[in-house]
Each structure stands twice: as structure tokens, then as C-alpha cells.
Write a protein that holds these residues in place. Structure first.
Motif, PDB file in Angstrom:
ATOM      1  N   ARG A 122      -1.884   1.039  -4.750  1.00 45.16           N
ATOM      2  CA  ARG A 122      -2.283  -0.335  -4.447  1.00 45.16           C
ATOM      3  C   ARG A 122      -1.540  -0.820  -3.201  1.00 45.16           C
ATOM      4  N   PHE A 144      -7.148  -1.609  -3.195  1.00 43.63           N
ATOM      5  CA  PHE A 144      -6.933  -2.602  -4.242  1.00 43.63           C
ATOM      6  C   PHE A 144      -6.173  -1.991  -5.416  1.00 43.63           C
ATOM      7  N   THR A 145      -6.474  -0.732  -5.715  1.00 47.21           N
ATOM      8  CA  THR A 145      -5.834  -0.019  -6.819  1.00 47.21           C
ATOM      9  C   THR A 145      -5.517   1.404  -6.370  1.00 47.21           C
ATOM     10  N   ARG A 159       1.732   0.331   4.290  1.00 48.27           N
ATOM     11  CA  ARG A 159       1.457  -0.323   3.007  1.00 48.27           C
ATOM     12  C   ARG A 159       1.698  -1.823   3.138  1.00 48.27           C
ATOM     13  N   MET A 164      -0.513  -9.369  -0.734  1.00 43.09           N
ATOM     14  CA  MET A 164      -1.518  -8.604  -1.468  1.00 43.09           C
ATOM     15  C   MET A 164      -2.478  -9.538  -2.202  1.00 43.09           C
ATOM     16  N   ASP A 168      -6.561  -9.392  -2.213  1.00 43.83           N
ATOM     17  CA  ASP A 168      -7.393  -9.504  -3.413  1.00 43.83           C
ATOM     18  C   ASP A 168      -8.501 -10.538  -3.253  1.00 43.83           C
TER      19      ASP A 168
END
Length: 208
Positions: A122, A144-145, A159, A164, A168
Motif C-alpha cells: 500500500r 491502494f493495497t 512510496r 495516503m 484514497d
């Protein structure tokens, strides 16, 4: 200009690797060296139309040529005004195409793959490509995952460090009816010098 086709793996194995495998990869490769984290030029910021800003820690120690490309394009304003054109809930959000179709890229040459040990967890930030492994150009995606089945087939370049929740909220769709746009992409520091190419590194090694 090469016509990118997104991730080149039809909606990809959306299954997530087992927690044990994910934990093993996480321990092995998530931590960036302190000098990488301390350099503001390795911080990419994406201000989005959904009202938030995403901060991404880039990893030039792992994928120098791909990171430099992102830094170049962000500094040039290339990403400003570009939408997230392919957003699959539970999978990833893809952007970086000025045409908004998934078929475009920059005028710079495509990049040779720098597949590496950074996992598709993620928040992973990686480069999209066509079926040719050496076809990454300007398009990128944010996970997202976790989906470790993508590891070593796509070049992960960093990353999400913060924001985050903003990722989303990126509007879903292929393309979205009302897509989320990058208002501005910028670095936290000055544009760095170009890294040595693989050819230059090989020559340097031979001369030692």
C-alpha cells in the motif's frame, strides 16, 4: 512517442500476497537510507484537485534513472494539469499521461527497466509500462493495497510518505467521470544532477 497501455497486465491478479510474505518483503526493503530521506530533492509532492497533497519519498538509490525521470518531469511542470485516468478501487491509481487516455507519454526516451526489491505494498509508487519491459516513460501508479504479484515486473521508485488518505480519495474509473487532477507536482528541493547511466557505470568499473 510510445503508446503506453497502462500496466500491461489486464486488471492484474488483484489478489494480495499472504501476510507472511508481505511482512518478509517489508522487513527486507522498506527502510530508506538516512541520506535519502534527508535530501529534500527526493520528496515529490502532488497537489490534487480533491483538496489534498501527497508526499512521496523517491528512492534514487534503488531506481536512479526512473527517479530522475520523475524529478525531471515534475520540475518541468509536465505533470501539472494531468488527470488520474485509470483508478481501480482496491488496486491502484494511475496517472502521468498528458493525453488522459493511457496511450501517451513524454517526449523523452523510454527507460530501461530497473526492477528491484521494493515491494508493491500500500502506497508504493511505481512506473507503468507497455508490454516491453523497457517502455516506462512518464506514467506512474500508486497502490491502494498490497499486490506482491507485481514485484520484479514493474519498477517501484518510492512510496507515499504522507497523504495516503488523499490517494484514497482519487476518483475511481477507467477513465473516471470526474477525474482527479494533479494541480501541481513539485520537488521538496532543487533538481539533482543526472545519475550515471548503466554504460557509464560499467566503464567506471572497468577502469578501476
Amino acid at each position: 512517442m510510445l503508446k503506453l497501455v497502462g500496466l500491461a497486465l489486464s486488471a492484474l491478479a488483484l489478489g494480495v500476497a499472504s501476510p507472511a510474505v508481505a511482512q518478509e518483503v517489508k522487513v527486507a526493503s522498506h527502510k530508506a537510507p538516512e541520506e535519502i530521506k534527508a535530501d529534500p530533492s527526493n520528496r515529490l509532492f502532488l497537489k490534487l484537485t480533491n483538496g489534498g497533497t501527497v508526499e512521496i519519498l523517491l528512492r534514487p538509490d534503488i531506481a536512479p534513472q526512473h527517479v530522475y525521470r520523475i524529478q525531471q518531469l515534475a520540475t518541468q511542470g509536465f505533470y501539472d494539469g494531468i488527470i488520474f485516468h485509470r483508478v481501480i478501487p482496491g488496486f491502484m491509481a494511475q496517472g502521468g499521461d498528458p493525453t488522459g487516455t493511457g496511450q501517451g507519454g513524454s517526449e523523452l526516451p523510454d527507460l530501461e527497466a530497473e526492477f528491484n526489491r521494493l515491494p508493491h505494498v500500500r502506497g508504493a509508487f511505481a512506473m507503468a509500462r507497455a508490454t516491453d519491459p523497457n517502455s516506462a516513460n512518464s506514467q506512474f501508479y500508486i497502490m491502494f493495497t498490497a499486490n506482491l504479484s507485481l514485484d520484479f515486473d514493474y519498477t517501484v521508485v518510492g512510496r507515499v510518505a504522507s497523504g495516503m488518505d488523499v490517494v484514497d480519495r482519487i476518483a475511481p474509473g477507467q477513465p473516471p467521470a470526474q477525474p482527479t487532477m494533479i494541480v501541481r507536482a513539485y520537488l521538496g528541493g532543487p533538481m539533482p544532477s543526472a545519475p550515471a547511466t548503466p554504460v557509464e557505470m560499467a566503464k567506471a568499473a572497468d577502469s578501476e
